[in-house]
Motif scaffolding. Sequence first.
Motif, PDB file in Angstrom:
ATOM      1  N   LEU A 262       0.826  -1.209   0.000  1.00 31.05           N
ATOM      2  CA  LEU A 262       0.000   0.000   0.000  1.00 31.05           C
ATOM      3  C   LEU A 262       0.862   1.262   0.000  1.00 31.05           C
ATOM      4  CD1 LEU A 262      -2.722  -1.206   2.514  1.00 31.05           C
ATOM      5  CD2 LEU A 262      -3.064  -0.708   0.094  1.00 31.05           C
ATOM      6  N   ILE A 263       1.902   1.278   0.820  1.00 34.12           N
ATOM      7  CA  ILE A 263       2.781   2.455   0.880  1.00 34.12           C
ATOM      8  C   ILE A 263       3.596   2.565  -0.405  1.00 34.12           C
ATOM      9  CG2 ILE A 263       4.669   3.565   2.114  1.00 34.12           C
ATOM     10  CD1 ILE A 263       2.008   3.464   3.640  1.00 34.12           C
ATOM     11  N   PHE A 264       4.118   1.457  -0.893  1.00 31.99           N
ATOM     12  CA  PHE A 264       4.952   1.469  -2.099  1.00 31.99           C
ATOM     13  C   PHE A 264       4.143   1.932  -3.308  1.00 31.99           C
ATOM     14  CE2 PHE A 264       7.030  -0.531  -5.778  1.00 31.99           C
ATOM     15  CZ  PHE A 264       8.336  -0.125  -5.593  1.00 31.99           C
TER      16      PHE A 264
ATOM     17  N   LEU B 177       1.601   9.973   4.966  1.00 37.11           N
ATOM     18  CA  LEU B 177       2.742   9.080   4.764  1.00 37.11           C
ATOM     19  C   LEU B 177       3.907   9.440   5.682  1.00 37.11           C
ATOM     20  CD1 LEU B 177       2.642   8.868   0.872  1.00 37.11           C
ATOM     21  CD2 LEU B 177       2.411   6.910   2.411  1.00 37.11           C
ATOM     22  N   LEU B 178       4.059  10.736   5.969  1.00 33.91           N
ATOM     23  CA  LEU B 178       5.204  11.187   6.757  1.00 33.91           C
ATOM     24  C   LEU B 178       4.986  11.090   8.265  1.00 33.91           C
ATOM     25  CD1 LEU B 178       6.183  14.403   4.746  1.00 33.91           C
ATOM     26  CD2 LEU B 178       7.434  12.239   4.797  1.00 33.91           C
TER      27      LEU B 178
ATOM     28  N   GLY C  51      15.259   4.885   7.906  1.00 31.84           N
ATOM     29  CA  GLY C  51      14.270   4.318   6.993  1.00 31.84           C
ATOM     30  C   GLY C  51      14.460   4.795   5.567  1.00 31.84           C
ATOM     31  N   VAL C  52      14.662   6.107   5.403  1.00 32.70           N
ATOM     32  CA  VAL C  52      14.867   6.662   4.058  1.00 32.70           C
ATOM     33  C   VAL C  52      16.119   6.077   3.413  1.00 32.70           C
ATOM     34  CG1 VAL C  52      15.412   8.776   2.781  1.00 32.70           C
ATOM     35  CG2 VAL C  52      13.624   8.796   4.528  1.00 32.70           C
ATOM     36  N   ALA C  53      17.219   5.981   4.179  1.00 27.64           N
ATOM     37  CA  ALA C  53      18.480   5.460   3.638  1.00 27.64           C
ATOM     38  C   ALA C  53      18.345   4.001   3.211  1.00 27.64           C
ATOM     39  CB  ALA C  53      19.591   5.610   4.672  1.00 27.64           C
TER      40      ALA C  53
ATOM     41  N   VAL D 245       7.594   2.514   6.867  1.00 23.19           N
ATOM     42  CA  VAL D 245       6.817   3.395   5.994  1.00 23.19           C
ATOM     43  C   VAL D 245       7.735   4.359   5.257  1.00 23.19           C
ATOM     44  CG1 VAL D 245       5.091   5.237   5.952  1.00 23.19           C
ATOM     45  CG2 VAL D 245       4.709   3.211   7.356  1.00 23.19           C
ATOM     46  N   PHE D 246       8.702   4.962   5.960  1.00 20.27           N
ATOM     47  CA  PHE D 246       9.643   5.858   5.297  1.00 20.27           C
ATOM     48  C   PHE D 246      10.504   5.103   4.283  1.00 20.27           C
ATOM     49  CE2 PHE D 246       8.943   8.942   8.796  1.00 20.27           C
ATOM     50  CZ  PHE D 246       8.780  10.078   8.032  1.00 20.27           C
ATOM     51  N   ALA D 247      10.881   3.868   4.602  1.00 20.84           N
ATOM     52  CA  ALA D 247      11.693   3.074   3.682  1.00 20.84           C
ATOM     53  C   ALA D 247      10.920   2.767   2.401  1.00 20.84           C
ATOM     54  CB  ALA D 247      12.137   1.782   4.358  1.00 20.84           C
ATOM     55  N   ALA D 248       9.686   2.286   2.539  1.00 23.43           N
ATOM     56  CA  ALA D 248       8.874   1.979   1.366  1.00 23.43           C
ATOM     57  C   ALA D 248       8.529   3.240   0.581  1.00 23.43           C
ATOM     58  CB  ALA D 248       7.601   1.250   1.794  1.00 23.43           C
ATOM     59  N   LEU D 249       8.332   4.356   1.304  1.00 26.26           N
ATOM     60  CA  LEU D 249       8.044   5.631   0.644  1.00 26.26           C
ATOM     61  C   LEU D 249       9.230   6.066  -0.206  1.00 26.26           C
ATOM     62  CD1 LEU D 249       6.356   8.230   0.271  1.00 26.26           C
ATOM     63  CD2 LEU D 249       7.351   9.077   2.402  1.00 26.26           C
TER      64      LEU D 249
END
Length: 381
Positions: free
Chosen positions: A47-49, A134-135, A172-174, A219-223
């Motif tokens: 869903l997030i991706f 999302l954030l 998560g972002v990295a 969530v941040f990783a998939a985003l």
Amino acid sequence: MAMISRRIGLPYTAGLVLAGIALAFLPVGANLPLSRELIFNIFLPPLIFEAALQLRWQRFREELPLTVVLAFLGVAISALLVTAGMHWLLGWSWLGAAFFGVLIAATDPVSVIAAFKEMKAEPRLSMVVESESLLNDGVAAVGFAILIAVAEGGGLSAGGVATSLLWTVFGGVAIGAAIAFVVLTVAGRTEDHLVEVTLTTVIAWASFLLAEHVHASGVFAALAAGIIVGAIGPQGSISVAGRQHVQDFWAYAAFLANSCLFLLIGSHEAHQPIALVSGALVAGIVMTLLGRAAAVYPLAALFARTGLRLPATYQHVLVWGGLRGAVGLALALAVPANVAERGAVVVVTFGVVAFSIFAQGLTMPPLLRRWKLTGAADAEH
């Protein structure tokens, strides 16, 4: 259910929850478990991706200062107000009230994105509402982890909170970015659309699950992974023939995950002893709405003299359209058993989610039409 909902003008998510409630009372109804692990490990990654794949990076980047303030400061303000309200109104312990305040403060990306896709709201409004949902998982996840540590007898320090927040977000972002770049490099060596679809599936689940495993934000990783695949994939890593296959697969994956998730929510709503906590439920709903309003209106005022100014109608939509759903339920189900109010927290969360889906979700489309916030044209801002 999708066909019936669209024919009678019922929001799809509300129709699914109603169907789940009905199935719960049938002799053939499946008694499937609903747990944090099921929601986070199975349903949230696609869903997030998929939502990130559809984001327009340039528009997302333009609104980022506004959405970051709303997501981070907004969740903190809302959580504090809800925590204080549940403690003083109901006599809940500070720890039990804090668990509820943190898990209910963040809007749910699953419910918000599903609803606003269906409503066809203005592009900028959809971007702000969906991006914030999302954030804002980051602050809720950090707050929840801190409360878990407190419940288990751990210490708490300002430095530890700051470090945890930074790792949750940037870790998560990295992780999502690293996995996306590595797998896209592999994808660039093939033009087989089945392999390309499979590799994007690897990116979605690997980024989410690895981040969660190391206590960063899935969530941040998939985003991050979804944004990178959507922006860079079509520039050579994913073949021209494969792009449509990838988009179609993820549209179906999101549809399937949404359908199963909201059916499960409905089937579990049917068995919640809401009447036993009716007073607590009313307090929970009122405090959730007040907390949201106390976060949105003052923070939006900070941008009143900038290019990111939010019209009053946008602010009203952010307050009333800040739906709660699967993520809040997942966190409620993960509240430790040694928290005295755990049972009440779970039941009240189910009640707030039901109110969000039916009262807020059903009234949002007419409100958007009344405020002329539907259609393809951007509002002046």
